[in-house]
Write a protein that holds these residues in place. Structure first.
Motif, PDB file in Angstrom:
ATOM      1  N   ASP A 136     -13.265  -4.570   3.871  1.00  0.00           N
ATOM      2  CA  ASP A 136     -13.109  -5.212   2.563  1.00  0.00           C
ATOM      3  C   ASP A 136     -11.682  -5.716   2.362  1.00  0.00           C
ATOM      4  OD1 ASP A 136     -15.723  -4.504   2.110  1.00  0.00           O
ATOM      5  OD2 ASP A 136     -15.240  -2.712   0.953  1.00  0.00           O
ATOM      6  N   LEU A 137     -10.738  -5.129   3.096  1.00  0.00           N
ATOM      7  CA  LEU A 137      -9.336  -5.569   3.065  1.00  0.00           C
ATOM      8  C   LEU A 137      -8.970  -5.938   4.501  1.00  0.00           C
ATOM      9  CD1 LEU A 137      -7.948  -2.732   0.763  1.00  0.00           C
ATOM     10  CD2 LEU A 137      -8.307  -5.126   0.103  1.00  0.00           C
ATOM     11  N   PRO A 138      -9.210  -7.180   4.903  1.00  0.00           N
ATOM     12  CA  PRO A 138      -9.085  -7.575   6.319  1.00  0.00           C
ATOM     13  C   PRO A 138      -7.646  -7.753   6.797  1.00  0.00           C
ATOM     14  CG  PRO A 138      -9.687  -9.461   5.002  1.00  0.00           C
ATOM     15  CD  PRO A 138      -9.698  -8.289   4.063  1.00  0.00           C
ATOM     16  N   PHE A 139      -6.847  -6.692   6.622  1.00  0.00           N
ATOM     17  CA  PHE A 139      -5.487  -6.654   7.156  1.00  0.00           C
ATOM     18  C   PHE A 139      -5.497  -5.683   8.335  1.00  0.00           C
ATOM     19  CE2 PHE A 139      -5.119  -7.739   2.692  1.00  0.00           C
ATOM     20  CZ  PHE A 139      -4.172  -8.762   2.682  1.00  0.00           C
ATOM     21  N   GLN A 140      -5.114  -6.137   9.500  1.00  0.00           N
ATOM     22  CA  GLN A 140      -5.176  -5.289  10.691  1.00  0.00           C
ATOM     23  C   GLN A 140      -3.938  -4.389  10.769  1.00  0.00           C
ATOM     24  OE1 GLN A 140      -6.131  -7.463  14.259  1.00  0.00           O
ATOM     25  NE2 GLN A 140      -7.628  -8.727  13.213  1.00  0.00           N
ATOM     26  N   ASP A 141      -3.819  -3.515   9.801  1.00  0.00           N
ATOM     27  CA  ASP A 141      -2.605  -2.702   9.677  1.00  0.00           C
ATOM     28  C   ASP A 141      -2.963  -1.354   9.077  1.00  0.00           C
ATOM     29  OD1 ASP A 141       0.147  -2.076   9.746  1.00  0.00           O
ATOM     30  OD2 ASP A 141       0.671  -4.114   9.142  1.00  0.00           O
ATOM     31  N   GLY A 142      -1.952  -0.502   8.962  1.00  0.00           N
ATOM     32  CA  GLY A 142      -2.180   0.820   8.407  1.00  0.00           C
ATOM     33  C   GLY A 142      -0.882   1.601   8.348  1.00  0.00           C
ATOM     34  N   PRO A 143      -0.943   2.874   7.970  1.00  0.00           N
ATOM     35  CA  PRO A 143       0.280   3.678   7.846  1.00  0.00           C
ATOM     36  C   PRO A 143       0.908   3.971   9.204  1.00  0.00           C
ATOM     37  CG  PRO A 143      -1.662   5.063   7.640  1.00  0.00           C
ATOM     38  CD  PRO A 143      -2.155   3.646   7.671  1.00  0.00           C
ATOM     39  N   PHE A 144       2.199   4.287   9.160  1.00  0.00           N
ATOM     40  CA  PHE A 144       2.932   4.714  10.355  1.00  0.00           C
ATOM     41  C   PHE A 144       2.871   3.611  11.425  1.00  0.00           C
ATOM     42  CE2 PHE A 144       3.292   7.988  13.940  1.00  0.00           C
ATOM     43  CZ  PHE A 144       4.653   8.100  13.814  1.00  0.00           C
ATOM     44  N   ASP A 175       4.342  -2.451   3.304  1.00  0.00           N
ATOM     45  CA  ASP A 175       4.393  -3.809   2.768  1.00  0.00           C
ATOM     46  C   ASP A 175       3.937  -4.774   3.853  1.00  0.00           C
ATOM     47  OD1 ASP A 175       5.354  -2.772   0.445  1.00  0.00           O
ATOM     48  OD2 ASP A 175       7.372  -3.582   0.615  1.00  0.00           O
ATOM     49  N   ILE A 176       2.804  -5.428   3.622  1.00  0.00           N
ATOM     50  CA  ILE A 176       2.236  -6.346   4.608  1.00  0.00           C
ATOM     51  C   ILE A 176       2.560  -7.774   4.196  1.00  0.00           C
ATOM     52  CG2 ILE A 176       0.130  -7.090   5.775  1.00  0.00           C
ATOM     53  CD1 ILE A 176      -1.119  -4.401   4.991  1.00  0.00           C
ATOM     54  N   GLN A 177       3.235  -8.485   5.085  1.00  0.00           N
ATOM     55  CA  GLN A 177       3.581  -9.872   4.844  1.00  0.00           C
ATOM     56  C   GLN A 177       2.913 -10.762   5.886  1.00  0.00           C
ATOM     57  OE1 GLN A 177       7.830 -10.306   3.853  1.00  0.00           O
ATOM     58  NE2 GLN A 177       7.934  -8.081   3.635  1.00  0.00           N
ATOM     59  N   LYS A 178       3.232 -12.035   5.865  1.00  0.00           N
ATOM     60  CA  LYS A 178       2.519 -13.004   6.682  1.00  0.00           C
ATOM     61  C   LYS A 178       2.586 -12.692   8.173  1.00  0.00           C
ATOM     62  CE  LYS A 178       2.197 -17.968   7.600  1.00  0.00           C
ATOM     63  NZ  LYS A 178       2.748 -19.311   7.287  1.00  0.00           N
ATOM     64  N   ASP A 179       3.781 -12.408   8.689  1.00  0.00           N
ATOM     65  CA  ASP A 179       3.931 -12.245  10.132  1.00  0.00           C
ATOM     66  C   ASP A 179       4.445 -10.872  10.546  1.00  0.00           C
ATOM     67  OD1 ASP A 179       6.412 -12.509   9.077  1.00  0.00           O
ATOM     68  OD2 ASP A 179       7.098 -14.102  10.410  1.00  0.00           O
ATOM     69  N   GLY A 210      -4.179  -2.786  14.315  1.00  0.00           N
ATOM     70  CA  GLY A 210      -5.049  -3.345  15.337  1.00  0.00           C
ATOM     71  C   GLY A 210      -6.533  -3.184  15.116  1.00  0.00           C
ATOM     72  N   LEU A 211      -6.938  -2.580  14.009  1.00  0.00           N
ATOM     73  CA  LEU A 211      -8.365  -2.494  13.672  1.00  0.00           C
ATOM     74  C   LEU A 211      -8.727  -3.667  12.756  1.00  0.00           C
ATOM     75  CD1 LEU A 211      -8.666   1.352  13.080  1.00  0.00           C
ATOM     76  CD2 LEU A 211      -9.797   0.048  14.887  1.00  0.00           C
ATOM     77  N   PRO A 212     -10.009  -4.035  12.681  1.00  0.00           N
ATOM     78  CA  PRO A 212     -10.404  -5.203  11.876  1.00  0.00           C
ATOM     79  C   PRO A 212     -10.470  -4.920  10.377  1.00  0.00           C
ATOM     80  CG  PRO A 212     -12.330  -4.244  12.904  1.00  0.00           C
ATOM     81  CD  PRO A 212     -11.141  -3.490  13.455  1.00  0.00           C
ATOM     82  N   GLY A 213      -9.465  -4.230   9.866  1.00  0.00           N
ATOM     83  CA  GLY A 213      -9.416  -3.909   8.447  1.00  0.00           C
ATOM     84  C   GLY A 213      -8.294  -2.938   8.169  1.00  0.00           C
ATOM     85  N   LEU A 214      -7.936  -2.795   6.909  1.00  0.00           N
ATOM     86  CA  LEU A 214      -6.837  -1.923   6.517  1.00  0.00           C
ATOM     87  C   LEU A 214      -7.219  -0.455   6.673  1.00  0.00           C
ATOM     88  CD1 LEU A 214      -3.981  -1.776   5.176  1.00  0.00           C
ATOM     89  CD2 LEU A 214      -5.191  -1.562   2.992  1.00  0.00           C
ATOM     90  N   VAL A 245       0.860  -1.192   0.000  1.00  0.00           N
ATOM     91  CA  VAL A 245       0.000   0.000   0.000  1.00  0.00           C
ATOM     92  C   VAL A 245       0.891   1.236   0.000  1.00  0.00           C
ATOM     93  CG1 VAL A 245      -1.952   1.132   1.119  1.00  0.00           C
ATOM     94  CG2 VAL A 245      -1.588  -1.326   1.460  1.00  0.00           C
ATOM     95  N   LYS A 246       0.517   2.227  -0.778  1.00  0.00           N
ATOM     96  CA  LYS A 246       1.281   3.483  -0.817  1.00  0.00           C
ATOM     97  C   LYS A 246       0.416   4.614  -0.263  1.00  0.00           C
ATOM     98  CE  LYS A 246       4.246   4.482  -4.045  1.00  0.00           C
ATOM     99  NZ  LYS A 246       4.918   4.879  -5.314  1.00  0.00           N
ATOM    100  N   TYR A 247       1.030   5.439   0.604  1.00  0.00           N
ATOM    101  CA  TYR A 247       0.347   6.582   1.209  1.00  0.00           C
ATOM    102  C   TYR A 247       1.126   7.863   0.929  1.00  0.00           C
ATOM    103  CZ  TYR A 247      -1.923   3.020   4.164  1.00  0.00           C
ATOM    104  OH  TYR A 247      -2.616   1.925   4.629  1.00  0.00           O
ATOM    105  N   SER A 248       0.419   8.960   0.863  1.00  0.00           N
ATOM    106  CA  SER A 248       1.037  10.278   0.836  1.00  0.00           C
ATOM    107  C   SER A 248       1.053  10.813   2.259  1.00  0.00           C
ATOM    108  CB  SER A 248       0.244  11.226  -0.066  1.00  0.00           C
ATOM    109  OG  SER A 248       0.784  12.536  -0.013  1.00  0.00           O
ATOM    110  N   PHE A 249       2.219  11.261   2.708  1.00  0.00           N
ATOM    111  CA  PHE A 249       2.370  11.848   4.030  1.00  0.00           C
ATOM    112  C   PHE A 249       2.274  13.365   3.885  1.00  0.00           C
ATOM    113  CE2 PHE A 249       5.554  13.150   7.468  1.00  0.00           C
ATOM    114  CZ  PHE A 249       4.574  13.207   8.439  1.00  0.00           C
ATOM    115  N   ILE A 250       1.322  13.965   4.566  1.00  0.00           N
ATOM    116  CA  ILE A 250       0.993  15.377   4.400  1.00  0.00           C
ATOM    117  C   ILE A 250       1.146  16.094   5.742  1.00  0.00           C
ATOM    118  CG2 ILE A 250      -0.857  17.000   3.794  1.00  0.00           C
ATOM    119  CD1 ILE A 250      -2.003  14.652   2.042  1.00  0.00           C
TER     120      ILE A 250
END
Length: 232
Positions: free
Chosen positions: A131-139, A43-47, A143-147, A26-31
């Motif tokens: 819709d994207l069940p990856f518990q991750d995000g920028p920075f 970059d989200i990987q298995k572990d 820990g949330l139930p989605g990207l 995933v790519k984000y713009s930092f503002i």
């Protein structure tokens, strides 16, 4: 419910889980204050996942910013960075007490829910999608139930640019051979570097050495690199 329908629902569920078990980039713009500072990759990987300056992956030996945030299933993050020619690393405990808000909106065709958290004495509002069940995000956020697609405070913002279902294979992030620092010493190190750069710029300006423009350009680049360190 018929056996055929049960079987169909089971297969559909299994396929959805399988589809989202793959890696994601995933790519984000930092503002900051409404101005785009840098682009960052997640970059989200298995572990684990890696959050880093998008330019880090480019074949450019002049890239100085090497701040990388490594997140896993623990309650801490690992920060990999570079001070001059010295590669360093540090760890920091992260406590994110999310508050879910019953509000939704569409971001890039994804239905997102709102949540908020206090981090670094700042109130952050984020929008995440199931819709994207990856518990991750920028920075540091996770820990949330989605990207998390967007995260913003009063002054700062991470905004979604693009999502890819395959990782950038050019990236090779080395963890070995780094000097391990406590988080307090890590902060002091970069505070000292920033102060020295500011003092040098002032000296050059006062002496009229006609190097001010070149050094100011270098200083501005370092200021951009430091912008995200301010948030840690």
């Amino acid at each position: 419910m018929t056996k055929d329908l049960k079987f169909f629902l089971f297969v559909a569920f299994w396929c959805s889980v399988t589809a989202f078990s793959q890696d994601l980039s995933v790519k984000y713009s930092f503002i900051k204050n409404g101005l785009s500072i840098k682009d960052y990759n997640l970059d989200i990987q298995k572990d684990h996942s890696l959050f880093y300056d998008s330019e880090y992956c480019l074949d450019n030996i002049n890239i100085k910013s090497q701040l990388i945030i490594l997140k896993d299933n623990s309650s801490e993050i690992k920060v990999l960075d570079k001070a001059g020619d010295v590669s360093v690393s540090t760890r920091k405990q992260i406590q994110l007490n999310w508050r879910m808000i019953n509000e939704t909106k569409i971001i890039e065709n994804y239905t997102c829910q709102k949540a908020e958290v206090i981090y670094g004495n700042k109130k952050w509002i984020v929008w995440f999608t199931n819709d994207l069940p990856f518990q991750d995000g920028p920075f540091v956020f996770k820990g949330l139930p989605g990207l998390i697609l967007v995260a913003e405070s009063e002054q700062y913002k991470f905004e979604l640019l693009e999502i890819n279902k395959s990782l950038n294979k050019q990236c090779s992030i080395k963890q070995e051979g780094r000097k391990e620092l406590s988080y307090d010493k890590y902060q002091s190190l970069f505070d000292n570097i920033t102060n020295k750069n500011n003092n040098l710029l002032n000296s050059i300006s006062n002496l009229g050495l006609k190097l001010e423009t070149d050094f100011r350009s270098m200083s501005e680049k370092e200021t951009k690199n430091n912008a995200i360190r301010e948030l840690l």
